[in-house]
Scaffold this active site. Structure first.
Site, PDB file in Angstrom:
ATOM      1  N   GLY A 135      12.614  76.705  77.305  1.00 22.36           N
ATOM      2  CA  GLY A 135      11.490  75.591  77.562  1.00 22.36           C
ATOM      3  C   GLY A 135      11.318  75.321  78.733  1.00 22.36           C
ATOM      4  O   GLY A 135      12.352  75.176  79.078  1.00 22.36           O
TER       5      GLY A 135
ATOM      6  N   ASP B  64       2.763  67.651  61.921  1.00 22.39           N
ATOM      7  CA  ASP B  64       2.546  69.283  62.959  1.00 22.39           C
ATOM      8  C   ASP B  64       3.175  70.409  61.525  1.00 22.39           C
ATOM      9  O   ASP B  64       4.006  70.686  61.575  1.00 22.39           O
ATOM     10  CB  ASP B  64       3.791  68.692  63.958  1.00 22.39           C
ATOM     11  CG  ASP B  64       3.400  70.172  65.178  1.00 22.39           C
ATOM     12  OD1 ASP B  64       2.387  70.809  64.852  1.00 22.39           O
ATOM     13  OD2 ASP B  64       3.671  70.607  65.571  1.00 22.39           O
TER      14      ASP B  64
ATOM     15  N   LYS C  89       3.470  73.066  59.958  1.00 16.41           N
ATOM     16  CA  LYS C  89       2.984  74.890  60.397  1.00 16.41           C
ATOM     17  C   LYS C  89       3.362  75.330  60.424  1.00 16.41           C
ATOM     18  O   LYS C  89       5.220  74.842  60.095  1.00 16.41           O
ATOM     19  CB  LYS C  89       2.187  74.935  61.635  1.00 16.41           C
ATOM     20  CG  LYS C  89       3.048  74.401  62.524  1.00 16.41           C
ATOM     21  CD  LYS C  89       1.958  74.397  64.158  1.00 16.41           C
ATOM     22  CE  LYS C  89       3.291  74.362  65.250  1.00 16.41           C
ATOM     23  NZ  LYS C  89       2.891  74.462  66.506  1.00 16.41           N
TER      24      LYS C  89
ATOM     25  N   ASN D 204       7.000  75.518  62.791  1.00 15.21           N
ATOM     26  CA  ASN D 204       8.157  74.747  62.580  1.00 15.21           C
ATOM     27  C   ASN D 204       8.194  74.668  60.470  1.00 15.21           C
ATOM     28  O   ASN D 204       9.219  73.451  60.198  1.00 15.21           O
ATOM     29  CB  ASN D 204       7.195  73.132  62.810  1.00 15.21           C
ATOM     30  CG  ASN D 204       6.778  73.389  63.953  1.00 15.21           C
ATOM     31  OD1 ASN D 204       7.195  73.556  64.597  1.00 15.21           O
ATOM     32  ND2 ASN D 204       5.646  72.415  63.865  1.00 15.21           N
TER      33      ASN D 204
ATOM     34  N   ASP E 295      11.130  69.756  63.377  1.00 12.90           N
ATOM     35  CA  ASP E 295      10.351  69.582  65.081  1.00 12.90           C
ATOM     36  C   ASP E 295       9.515  68.713  64.330  1.00 12.90           C
ATOM     37  O   ASP E 295       8.840  68.525  63.642  1.00 12.90           O
ATOM     38  CB  ASP E 295       9.299  70.783  64.492  1.00 12.90           C
ATOM     39  CG  ASP E 295       8.378  70.410  66.382  1.00 12.90           C
ATOM     40  OD1 ASP E 295       8.394  69.290  66.791  1.00 12.90           O
ATOM     41  OD2 ASP E 295       8.084  71.732  66.671  1.00 12.90           O
TER      42      ASP E 295
ATOM     43  N   THR F  43      -1.131  70.948  66.581  1.00  9.33           N
ATOM     44  CA  THR F  43      -1.748  72.065  66.371  1.00  9.33           C
ATOM     45  C   THR F  43      -2.937  72.084  66.718  1.00  9.33           C
ATOM     46  O   THR F  43      -3.682  72.063  65.437  1.00  9.33           O
ATOM     47  CB  THR F  43      -0.788  73.338  66.567  1.00  9.33           C
ATOM     48  OG1 THR F  43       0.632  73.319  66.318  1.00  9.33           O
ATOM     49  CG2 THR F  43      -1.746  74.592  66.338  1.00  9.33           C
TER      50      THR F  43
END
Length: 404
Positions: free
Chosen positions: A101, A217, A219, A222, A235, A253
């Site tokens: 990325g 975060d 989710k 992660n 993460d 998110t």
């Protein structure tokens, strides 16, 4: 029957390799295992006595070399990129959303000269991009948090360092891929499978809250699955160390954001956003999708603020009650708000859970990844190596990374 030299040393190498593997698996190794050999009993007084004594001496020398290798310690504080053999790129959010990325990449890596030949995950961040996207403080916070926390269900950072082009963060390599990928493959998890992952995630969340860390975060992307089938949270880019129990930044998110973050509330919140996200996570693991979703973030935010939750018919009644209490828009009445999340453990959905066995990873996992080797990348998406030429950060900006 007398062994030839080649047979003797082939047998010795086999046994030393076997003992080394046993030690890596935690089996106690004693000197007698290395020094007990058929060679002494096979000595013929009339033939080759001197030769066999030499073989025994060589055997003991090899044993001593093995002991010396065992005592070699890697100084993780002094590592440089030149110390590594760089291997495959690990993709799709591995070790926090940058398999590949804008920021950089995460690569498999081995430390040159490591007698254990251990495989690590090396996160490589472009300094120029970190500065351009105003992520310096996030990266520093991430490094600082990962330096002092340690938990069986949280990925372990081994070291961090830098050069003029990149920031490097070295992690243990988690071979089983993302929980997200597993969830997409299965469609949704059965109640008992969800319960297994939920208990491990909850113990890690409670640990972080006791350490005054808000994760922010939580989710499936992660959450990694280790080679033993247990969870590892990764993460920490949005994680924050708090001293006053407050955090107001709109980050994370959209489907997982708590209503108080969306509204920009100045009420003292912080850890409560993790309890909300935990409720969203439970819903998604059990159904295959989050309770609030839309094609556009603004549509997601509106649904979150409406508070309307539509449960599938197959949901267990106890878990529906738990999710409602976790997704309570009233922060002070949200389950776990006043006790770092400890009260969540007491909910009836967890009835019968032996939390001590959870902490010690003694509950058999529902799925254990098949691995062909320690550096197997089968459970990760395949990505080509980067061909981008590195760009040097201007000298006057290098001070921004002094803490690394």
């Amino acid at each position: 029957m007398q062994m030839s030299d080649s047979e003797f040393f082939a047998d010795l190498k086999y046994r030393l390799d076997y003992l080394k593997k046993q030690e890596l698996m935690g089996v106690d190794i004693h000197d007698r295992n290395l020094e007990s050999s058929n060679c002494e009993s096979e000595i013929d007084p009339d033939k080759g006595l001197v030769k066999k004594k030499q073989q025994i001496q060589n055997h003991n020398q090899l044993s001593m070399k093995l002991k010396m290798l065992k005592n070699i310690k890697i100084n993780f504080k002094e590592l440089k990129i030149q110390d590594f053999e760089i291997l495959s790129t690990l993709g799709n959010h591995y070790y926090y959303a940058i398999g590949t990325g804008t920021f950089g990449r995460v690569r498999q890596a081995k430390i040159k000269g490591d007698p254990e030949n251990q495989v690590y995950a090396l996160k490589i961040l472009k300094k120029t991009e970190v500065v351009r996207l105003n992520q310096v403080e996030h990266i520093k916070s991430e490094k600082d948090i990962l330096t002092f926390i340690e938990h069986p269900f949280i990925v372990k950072m081994k070291s961090s360092f830098q050069d003029q082009f990149y920031i490097y963060m070295l992690f243990e390599y988690i071979q089983g891929g993302e929980l997200f990928s597993r969830l997409r493959k299965e469609g949704r998890f059965a109640n008992d499978v969800c319960l297994f992952y939920a208990t491990e995630i909850l113990t890690a969340m409670i640990y972080m809250h006791k350490m005054q860390i808000v994760y922010r975060d939580l989710k499936p992307e992660n959450l990694l699955i280790a080679k033993d089938g247990h969870v590892k949270i990764t993460d920490f880019g949005f994680a924050k160390k708090i001293g006053n129990g407050k955090t107001y930044t709109l980050c994370g998110t959209p489907e997982y954001l708590a209503p108080e973050i969306i509204k920009g509330s100045k009420v003292g919140y912080g850890k409560s956003v993790d309890q909300w996200a935990y409720g969203i996570l439970l819903f998604e693991m059990l159904s295959g999708y989050p309770p609030f979703y839309d094609n556009e973030p603004i549509g997601i935010y509106k649904k979150i603020l409406s508070g309307l939750i539509e449960f599938p018919k197959f949901f267990d009644n106890k878990v529906k009650d738990l999710i409602r209490k976790l997704l309570n828009p009233d922060i002070q009445n949200r389950l776990g708000y006043n006790d770092n999340g400890e009260s969540i453990k007491k909910h009836k959905w967890y009835r019968g859970v032996d939390w001590a066995r959870v902490d010690n990873k003694q509950i058999p996992p529902p799925w254990v990844p098949y691995l062909r080797s320690e550096d197997d990348v089968f459970w990760f998406e395949k990505y080509p190596d980067s061909t981008d030429a590195p760009k040097q950060l201007p000298r006057e900006l290098q001070h921004m990374f002094d803490d690394f």
